[in-house]
Design an enzyme around this catalytic site. Structure first.
Site, PDB file in Angstrom:
ATOM      1  N   CYS A  88      11.571   3.212   1.425  1.00  0.00           N
ATOM      2  CA  CYS A  88      12.445   2.502   0.491  1.00  0.00           C
ATOM      3  C   CYS A  88      13.575   3.441   0.032  1.00  0.00           C
ATOM      4  O   CYS A  88      14.368   3.886   0.860  1.00  0.00           O
ATOM      5  CB  CYS A  88      11.643   1.927  -0.671  1.00  0.00           C
ATOM      6  SG  CYS A  88      12.538   0.653  -1.602  1.00  0.00           S
ATOM      7  N   HIS A 194       8.153  -1.516   2.680  1.00  0.00           N
ATOM      8  CA  HIS A 194       7.047  -0.683   2.207  1.00  0.00           C
ATOM      9  C   HIS A 194       5.859  -0.778   3.170  1.00  0.00           C
ATOM     10  O   HIS A 194       5.136  -1.784   3.148  1.00  0.00           O
ATOM     11  CB  HIS A 194       6.611  -1.137   0.812  1.00  0.00           C
ATOM     12  CG  HIS A 194       7.580  -0.790  -0.265  1.00  0.00           C
ATOM     13  ND1 HIS A 194       7.504   0.383  -0.985  1.00  0.00           N
ATOM     14  CD2 HIS A 194       8.669  -1.452  -0.736  1.00  0.00           C
ATOM     15  CE1 HIS A 194       8.488   0.427  -1.861  1.00  0.00           C
ATOM     16  NE2 HIS A 194       9.215  -0.669  -1.725  1.00  0.00           N
ATOM     17  N   GLU A 196       3.049   0.665   2.936  1.00  0.00           N
ATOM     18  CA  GLU A 196       1.803   0.620   2.166  1.00  0.00           C
ATOM     19  C   GLU A 196       1.507  -0.769   1.612  1.00  0.00           C
ATOM     20  O   GLU A 196       0.376  -1.043   1.176  1.00  0.00           O
ATOM     21  CB  GLU A 196       1.843   1.652   1.022  1.00  0.00           C
ATOM     22  CG  GLU A 196       2.688   1.290  -0.173  1.00  0.00           C
ATOM     23  CD  GLU A 196       4.181   1.549  -0.008  1.00  0.00           C
ATOM     24  OE1 GLU A 196       4.916   1.456  -1.004  1.00  0.00           O
ATOM     25  OE2 GLU A 196       4.611   1.844   1.132  1.00  0.00           O
TER      26      GLU A 196
END
Length: 214
Positions: A88, A194, A196
């Site tokens: 990001c 992202h 994750e």
């Protein structure tokens, strides 16, 4: 082998660490995942991960505020050639400058700037938030191997990197026009989305990064 996730007060550190730990376990790798604000640990790391959430200027200030951290990241990544993953705003900081809340210098590792997303269709809301499809460059980057064309990833952002050299754009998405989704060159790799938060897609990408030998 050590993987350092840089802690400078920005980013989903807990989520990122858990995702990396899971990727290490599933891939059967012998690696230590460390979330750290210690510049010496970052400088000595085998791989460096730089997360970032919020505004470009705020993240740059936060990184600079940790004494010696910017220099440690530079030594590890640019001088040491260690594989780097920016997430990001961590990806955006690779650009020469960001235009959010004024002009702020980035690392200038890639030529270009971080500018506001400007959808051609004004009904598209900003920030760009949620799941969106990825379109990959013609030559698939090793960190993106195994991901199907049109696979989805999770985005939360209002700005994106505008690269001077289109070859640095490794993936894009469509949000009322093209939006940069992943960039890279040499030992540098970054995602606007992202990993994750991107479930199976993100886990596969992290596994690829952990085994990537640029």
């Amino acid at each position: 082998m050590s993987v350092c996730i840089v802690d400078y007060g920005s980013g989903n550190l807990r989520s990122a660490a858990k995702a990396f730990e899971r990727a290490v376990a599933e891939a059967g790798l012998s690696m230590t995942i460390t979330v750290t604000a210690d510049p010496d640990q970052v400088a000595a790391a085998d791989r460096v991960v730089l997360p970032g959430v919020g505004a470009f200027a705020d993240c740059k200030r936060g990184l600079t505020a940790v004494d010696g951290m910017s220099d440690a990241v530079h030594r590890a990544v640019r001088e040491g050639g260690r594989p780097f993953l920016g997430i990001c705003v961590g990806m955006q900081l690779m650009a020469a400058r960001g235009l959010e809340h004024g002009v702020t210098d980035g690392f200038a590792w890639l030529e270009g700037e971080v500018d506001a997303i400007k959808p051609i269709d004004t009904t598209f809301k900003i920030p760009h938030m949620g799941w969106n499809e990825l379109t990959f460059a013609e030559t698939r980057h090793p960190v993106l191997k195994g991901l199907d064309e049109g696979t989805h990833a999770y985005f939360v952002h209002s700005f994106h990197m505008v690269c001077t050299d289109s070859a640095d754009i490794l993936a894009s998405t469509d949000y009322g026009g093209p939006v940069t989704a992943a960039v890279g060159r040499d030992n540098l790799f970054g995602t606007q989305f992202h990993p994750e938060k991107s479930q199976a897609t993100g886990l596969e990408l992290i596994k690829n990064f952990l085994s990537w030998a640029p």
